[in-house]
Design an enzyme around this catalytic site. Structure first.
Site, mmCIF file in Angstrom:
data_model
loop_
_atom_site.group_PDB
_atom_site.id
_atom_site.type_symbol
_atom_site.label_atom_id
_atom_site.label_comp_id
_atom_site.label_asym_id
_atom_site.label_seq_id
_atom_site.Cartn_x
_atom_site.Cartn_y
_atom_site.Cartn_z
ATOM 1 N N LYS A 1 4.640 0.556 9.535
ATOM 2 C CA LYS A 1 4.716 1.877 8.916
ATOM 3 C C LYS A 1 4.132 2.952 9.831
ATOM 4 O O LYS A 1 4.622 4.069 9.873
ATOM 5 C CB LYS A 1 3.975 1.859 7.577
ATOM 6 C CG LYS A 1 4.816 1.297 6.457
ATOM 7 C CD LYS A 1 4.075 1.318 5.152
ATOM 8 C CE LYS A 1 3.210 0.083 5.009
ATOM 9 N NZ LYS A 1 2.527 -0.014 3.727
ATOM 10 N N GLU B 1 0.881 -1.158 0.000
ATOM 11 C CA GLU B 1 0.000 0.000 0.000
ATOM 12 C C GLU B 1 0.926 1.217 0.000
ATOM 13 O O GLU B 1 1.821 1.297 0.843
ATOM 14 C CB GLU B 1 -0.859 -0.029 1.270
ATOM 15 C CG GLU B 1 -2.031 0.884 1.179
ATOM 16 C CD GLU B 1 -2.841 0.937 2.473
ATOM 17 O OE1 GLU B 1 -2.740 0.022 3.301
ATOM 18 O OE2 GLU B 1 -3.567 1.936 2.630
ATOM 19 N N ARG C 1 5.489 -13.056 9.194
ATOM 20 C CA ARG C 1 6.103 -11.733 9.063
ATOM 21 C C ARG C 1 7.498 -11.765 9.637
ATOM 22 O O ARG C 1 7.786 -12.544 10.546
ATOM 23 C CB ARG C 1 5.318 -10.704 9.896
ATOM 24 C CG ARG C 1 4.075 -10.196 9.295
ATOM 25 C CD ARG C 1 3.410 -9.285 10.309
ATOM 26 N NE ARG C 1 3.730 -7.891 10.078
ATOM 27 C CZ ARG C 1 3.129 -7.138 9.170
ATOM 28 N NH1 ARG C 1 2.165 -7.623 8.423
ATOM 29 N NH2 ARG C 1 3.461 -5.880 9.014
HETATM 30 P P1 ATP Z 1 2.724 -2.182 7.910
HETATM 31 O O1 ATP Z 1 2.084 -2.914 9.031
HETATM 32 O O2 ATP Z 1 4.160 -1.857 8.120
HETATM 33 O O3 ATP Z 1 1.930 -1.004 7.428
HETATM 34 P P2 ATP Z 1 1.589 -3.662 5.800
HETATM 35 O O4 ATP Z 1 1.478 -5.137 5.854
HETATM 36 O O5 ATP Z 1 0.376 -2.865 5.991
HETATM 37 O O6 ATP Z 1 2.769 -3.234 6.737
HETATM 38 P P3 ATP Z 1 1.769 -3.384 2.997
HETATM 39 O O7 ATP Z 1 2.265 -2.242 2.230
HETATM 40 O O8 ATP Z 1 0.327 -3.662 2.957
HETATM 41 O O9 ATP Z 1 2.256 -3.191 4.463
HETATM 42 O O10 ATP Z 1 2.590 -4.702 2.660
HETATM 43 C C1 ATP Z 1 2.963 -5.135 1.387
HETATM 44 C C2 ATP Z 1 3.366 -6.577 1.483
HETATM 45 O O11 ATP Z 1 4.459 -6.734 2.375
HETATM 46 C C3 ATP Z 1 2.235 -7.428 2.017
HETATM 47 O O12 ATP Z 1 2.175 -8.625 1.274
HETATM 48 C C4 ATP Z 1 2.639 -7.691 3.435
HETATM 49 O O13 ATP Z 1 2.115 -8.894 3.878
HETATM 50 C C5 ATP Z 1 4.162 -7.694 3.347
HETATM 51 N N1 ATP Z 1 4.775 -7.308 4.627
HETATM 52 C C6 ATP Z 1 4.560 -6.188 5.336
HETATM 53 N N2 ATP Z 1 5.253 -6.206 6.493
HETATM 54 C C7 ATP Z 1 5.941 -7.381 6.502
HETATM 55 C C8 ATP Z 1 6.847 -8.000 7.434
HETATM 56 N N3 ATP Z 1 7.179 -7.418 8.592
HETATM 57 N N4 ATP Z 1 7.352 -9.201 7.108
HETATM 58 C C9 ATP Z 1 7.037 -9.794 5.943
HETATM 59 N N5 ATP Z 1 6.203 -9.279 5.040
HETATM 60 C C10 ATP Z 1 5.645 -8.081 5.308
HETATM 61 MG MG MG Z 2 -1.356 -2.896 4.881
#
Ligand code: ATP
Ligand code: MG
Length: 561
Positions: free
Chosen positions: A277, A41, A267
């Site tokens: 984030k 995102e 994760r």
């Molecule tokens: P955050 O909680 O930091 O906002 P998010 O999961 O909302 O992270 P996205 O931009 O939606 O962030 O994530 C893009 C991709 O990266 C998704 O497939 C998500 O599952 C993966 N991802 C995000 N954080 C991690 C992590 N700590 N370890 C592994 N994969 C991750």
């Molecule tokens: Mg997300």
């Protein structure tokens, strides 16, 4: 067997996603095709956790000669910005992956809308105009029955009319939603008539003011996968409970091809830092760090600025493997991979970060000599350089003590040490200012010891680095501690900010050998005896400490025993 991580060339670690894709291929599922996507995102910069997802998504596609697209999941107009889009594309490339294509969920808004009308006409979606709180309350909970909306059986024609008017902007935010007509008594709450569309009169970073109707993550995600022809939709464990809904939406949509399959993996979390984030943004907004590329953050921007090689991050991600249980990895392990790589690639230079002057009293006045030093003992191809030596050099103030504690083998009156690559020097005394601070260390050199060994075979117990005062350049070094002092920030009080390290950055003004003036922006060098330092991309005299020289991972493993 050694306990230190194996070299990055070790056989691949366990990766159950790769195994299951291989099984699919062997059985001819999806016609032997493999297509994945990395779906961030665009509401912030990528961090080390995303690096793992990128390695999994792009890595699996590479392993099976498939395609991995970079897809922006840009369904929430409020938090998304073009700045983030650009940075994410750049960071993925920096990690060494080339997206098969860069696409956007917002490209599919029209198709998604058409498919939503399809669900309405087939009796699987309805417009609800109750308020959000009522809808949530009616969902019930585990073991608590759901209550059907009074609008659940609205006639199709009325649903279509309302939905079209929602799109046309006739209604206010929050007044109407489109809901899937799934199962209000399902044990999985996700299936209790989830929301597919909400009204938001907001400007979108790509579609501008074309839409006031925005799809939810769940409605957009699987459908975007299907539109693109994704076979394996790999995501993190928190989406486990969404899988049933992912499948339900796909089963009820007019798909152009095969139904993609969702697989979840753990994760990545690291000790002494946060990977969310939202929390990273808070650190920036609160002024704890300077911005998304502050070298103390775990963002890819920051790690890159700090001198972490992309190859080391990838080697780390491969090493930890892909599993189904969440775990926090030790940051020292990541640092091991960084050090391992830099040891092979970084040129050696001499820099003094807390300088005090060493005056060699028997050195011929005005005399200067060129000392030849190897650029990298690990790589003969890096050649050598000439470093000027004179009778006045900067040394680390730490390398002199007026009164030496036991086992102190460096400079102290009467002691002899080797000046790296140059001569033996013997301390004869020191001068102080009115307050007693050492202003100059005095020594004599032995002309017979040029190159750093004595013809009479006498040994010294310490070698210290130096920089000729007449030839030195000024540098600024940023020395970093961990941003959080606790291994699991927030474990004690629930608030990670309570565990912020009180002094995570120290700026020092140092002196360095002239060759350092030629360091390219972003280049990482080893300051001998001190650590690896990355030349800043913008500020010419600034160097960030990437990582120290000592392998802390070995210690962490011993402690763990
Ligand atoms: P955050 O909680 O930091 O906002 P998010 O999961 O909302 O992270 P996205 O931009 O939606 O962030 O994530 C893009 C991709 O990266 C998704 O497939 C998500 O599952 C993966 N991802 C995000 N954080 C991690 C992590 N700590 N370890 C592994 N994969 C991750
Ligand atoms: Mg997300």
């Amino acid at each position: 067997m050694s306990d230190t991580p194996n070299s990055p060339d070790t056989p691949a670690a366990a990766n159950f996603v790769r195994d299951s894709v291989r099984a699919d291929n062997e059985q001819g599922t999806f016609g032997g095709r493999v297509q994945t996507r990395f779906p961030p995102e665009p509401n912030g910069y990528l961090h080390i956790g995303h690096a793992k997802a990128i390695c999994v998504d792009f890595g699996i596609a590479e392993d099976f000669s498939g395609v991995c697209k970079l897809r922006f999941d840009d369904t929430n107009p409020v938090t998304e910005e073009t700045e983030y889009v650009d940075a994410i594309i750049d960071d993925v490339r920096w990690l060494g992956f080339e997206p098969g294509d860069v696409v956007y969920a917002s490209d599919y808004f029209e198709t998604l809308y058409t498919w939503a009308e399809h669900l309405i006409t087939t009796g699987f979606a309805y417009v609800d105009d109750q308020d959000g709180d009522t809808i949530s309350a009616q969902r019930g909970g585990y073991g608590k029955p759901g209550v059907e909306s009074p609008h659940r059986d609205r006639p199709t024609a009325e649903n279509l009319d309302l939905f079209r008017r929602m799109r046309a902007g006739e209604f206010a935010d929050g007044s109407h939603v489109l809901r899937a007509k799934a199962d209000m008594q399902h044990d999985n709450m996700q299936l209790r008539d989830p929301i597919m569309y909400r009204i938001r009169h907001e400007h979108h970073h790509r579609t501008g003011d074309d839409w006031v109707l925005y799809p939810t993550y769940d409605w957009a995600h699987g459908q975007s996968d299907a539109i693109e022809g994704v076979t394996h939709s790999i995501c993190t464990l928190e989406f486990d409970s969404h899988r049933a809904l992912y499948d339900w939406y796909l089963e009820h949509s007019p798909l152009p091809g095969d139904q993609p399959r969702q697989t979840e993996f753990a994760r990545l979390e690291l000790s002494y830092t946060v990977t969310s984030k939202r929390k990273l943004l808070q650190l920036i907004n609160d002024g704890v760090v300077d911005g998304w590329d502050d070298p103390r953050l775990p963002t890819l921007r920051a790690l890159r600025r700090r001198g972490y090689p992309a190859t080391a991050i990838r080697a780390f991600c491969d090493f930890i493997g892909v599993a189904k249980t969440n775990s926090r990895h030790q940051i020292e392990m990541l640092e091991w991979f960084v050090r391992n790589e830099l040891n092979r690639t970084a040129l050696r230079r001499m820099a003094v970060l807390r300088p005090v002057k060493l005056v060699i009293t028997n050195w011929p006045t005005g005399h200067s000599e060129s000392i030849t030093l190897q650029n990298n003992p690990e790589n003969a191809d890096d050649g050598s350089r000439e470093v000027e030596f004179t009778g006045e050099v900067w040394i680390e103030s730490d390398d002199f003590k007026a009164e030496a504690p036991p086992k102190y083998f460096r400079l102290t009156p009467g002691a002899e040490v080797r000046l790296r690559g140059a001569y033996y020097v013997k301390c004869t005394g020191y001068n102080t200012d009115a307050d007693g601070n050492v202003t100059e260390v005095l020594a004599t050199y032995d002309p017979e010891t040029r190159g750093g060994s004595a013809p009479d075979g006498r040994k010294v117990k310490a070698t210290i680095h130096w920089v000729s005062t007449a030839h030195a350049i000024d540098i600024t070094a940023a020395l970093y501690e961990r941003l959080f002092a606790a291994e699991v920030p927030g474990e004690r009080t629930g608030d990670p900010f309570d565990d912020l390290h009180p002094n995570s950055r120290e700026i020092v003004q140092g002196k360095a050998e002239a060759a350092l003036a030629e360091a390219a922006p972003g280049q990482v060098v080893q300051f001998e005896r001190l650590g690896y330092f990355a030349h800043d991309h913008d500020q010419p005299a600034l160097f960030h400490r990437t990582v120290g020289l000592k392998d802390e991972w070995a210690n962490v493993q011993k402690r763990g025993k």
